[in-house]
Write a protein that holds these residues in place. Structure first.
Motif, mmCIF file in Angstrom:
data_model
loop_
_atom_site.group_PDB
_atom_site.id
_atom_site.type_symbol
_atom_site.label_atom_id
_atom_site.label_comp_id
_atom_site.label_asym_id
_atom_site.label_seq_id
_atom_site.Cartn_x
_atom_site.Cartn_y
_atom_site.Cartn_z
ATOM 1 N N ASN A 123 -1.432 -6.632 -8.083
ATOM 2 C CA ASN A 123 -1.295 -8.259 -8.835
ATOM 3 C C ASN A 123 -1.043 -9.603 -7.708
ATOM 4 N N ASN A 144 -6.247 -3.932 -4.874
ATOM 5 C CA ASN A 144 -5.894 -3.811 -6.687
ATOM 6 C C ASN A 144 -4.216 -4.467 -6.813
ATOM 7 N N LYS A 162 -4.110 -12.864 -0.942
ATOM 8 C CA LYS A 162 -4.152 -13.030 -1.910
ATOM 9 C C LYS A 162 -5.860 -12.315 -2.058
ATOM 10 N N GLU A 163 -6.158 -12.393 -0.846
ATOM 11 C CA GLU A 163 -7.450 -11.617 0.279
ATOM 12 C C GLU A 163 -7.041 -10.576 -0.389
ATOM 13 N N TRP A 164 -5.321 -9.564 0.501
ATOM 14 C CA TRP A 164 -5.469 -8.189 0.469
ATOM 15 C C TRP A 164 -4.955 -7.844 -1.313
ATOM 16 N N GLY A 165 -4.030 -8.891 -1.809
ATOM 17 C CA GLY A 165 -4.418 -8.400 -3.876
ATOM 18 C C GLY A 165 -4.938 -7.816 -3.527
ATOM 19 N N LYS A 166 -6.776 -8.981 -3.325
ATOM 20 C CA LYS A 166 -8.331 -7.991 -4.080
ATOM 21 C C LYS A 166 -8.439 -6.792 -3.845
ATOM 22 N N ARG A 167 -7.738 -6.285 -2.202
ATOM 23 C CA ARG A 167 -8.407 -5.397 -1.158
ATOM 24 C C ARG A 167 -7.796 -3.957 -2.196
ATOM 25 N N LYS A 179 0.586 -0.911 0.196
ATOM 26 C CA LYS A 179 0.703 0.276 0.084
ATOM 27 C C LYS A 179 0.789 1.129 0.230
ATOM 28 N N GLU A 206 -3.435 -17.912 1.401
ATOM 29 C CA GLU A 206 -5.519 -17.100 0.595
ATOM 30 C C GLU A 206 -5.288 -16.001 1.436
#
Length: 301
Positions: free
Chosen positions: A154, A152, A145-150, A119, A142
């Protein structure tokens, strides 16, 4: 809440339990042996460490003799600041991709620190890639990946139990092909199989250097501030295996032992680059020794 206020709030437990007493100790009193003795006790109890405390107090005594008109609290602050290495994390690197390898034992907040670090770089306009290299724990993959989604960002991940070095390799090649700015690589942290873990870290580093010879550009060790002196023992194990360039201390808001930064610097000679003072993404801060010491001693910025 401003930058300084966040750190001051995060170090509240340490300040209230230990360092806050220093202000009272200095008010209207000369810096005699009794005051120095009380000061020594406060500092050791807050995990500043015996060697660091001795060094800081000797300098304080010496400088106070020369500069009696100086406020002893500000004098102490200046000496404490000098005691902390200041090699801040580079948020505007000229290498591309800039590769950060993040190491540390499980439970230190390593994966969350990676997310918060991502961030920080995104806020500087950098295009970031995460590599889910802690393949030992499915939950770590997991979580990243969740942080990546939040955020944005990759995330390059393989399946649970796969080769962590292969994940790093793929993440670097992805970053090069997509012209990304920063790659942050997570790693496993299971100290109970210490030799295996250290060999794995060395292998990841070798594979990184096959793709980018001068990488990783930073190797950050994440330490849990609440573990105090135990964190230093952990750090020594990692330092023996891999060249650490900096330390991120997490969970400082959950401990009264915020003096640990001084012991880390004294014993390990590795600069602190980041501190975590809360759960939110913005609670990871670039380490600023003066701000840190002001927050500990209750000196307003």
């Amino acid at each position: 809440m401003g930058f300084f206020n966040k750190i001051a709030e995060g170090l509240k437990k340490t300040r209230e339990k230990f360092f806050g007493n220093i202000k009272t100790l200095f008010s209207g009193r000369i810096l005699d042996e009794d005051v120095l003795e009380e000061l020594e006790e406060i500092m050791i109890l807050s995990d500043v460490g015996v060697e660091s405390t001795k060094d800081i107090l000797e300098k304080l005594k010496e400088r106070y003799k020369k500069e009696k008109s100086e406020d002893p609290l500000l004098l102490l602050r200046d000496i404490m600041v000098e005691h902390l290495d200041n090699k801040p994390l580079n948020l505007n690197p000229d290498k591309k991709p800039f590769v950060i390898l993040v190491v540390g034992v499980n439970g230190t907040g390593k994966t969350t620190t990676i997310a918060k670090l991502g961030k920080l770089y995104k806020e500087k306009g950098k295009d970031v890639v995460f590599a889910a290299g802690d393949t030992f724990r499915a939950a770590a993959i997991e979580q990243l990946k969740e942080w990546g989604k939040r955020l944005n960002i990759n995330v390059i991940a393989h399946s649970h139990g796969s080769d962590a070095a292969a994940v790093a390799y793929d993440a670097l090649n992805h970053a090069i092909s997509k012209n990304k700015d920063v790659v942050i690589i997570d790693t496993a942290g299971r100290l109970h199989t210490k030799s295996n873990l250290m060999e794995e870290l060395k292998k990841i580093k070798r594979v990184i250097q096959k793709v980018i010879p001068d990488a990783p550009h930073e190797i950050l060790l994440v330490l849990d501030g609440t573990t105090g002196q135990n964190g230093i023992i952990q750090a020594k194990v990692f330092k023996e295996a891999i060249d650490l360039s900096g330390i991120a201390i997490t969970k400082l808001d959950g401990t009264a032992k915020g003096g640990i930064a001084f012991a880390i610097n004294q014993e390990l000679k590795i600069p602190i680059k980041l501190i975590g003072v809360g759960e939110k993404a913005e609670d990871l801060q670039i380490f600023d020794p003066e701000m840190y010491c002001n927050a500990l001693l209750g000196i307003e910025e």
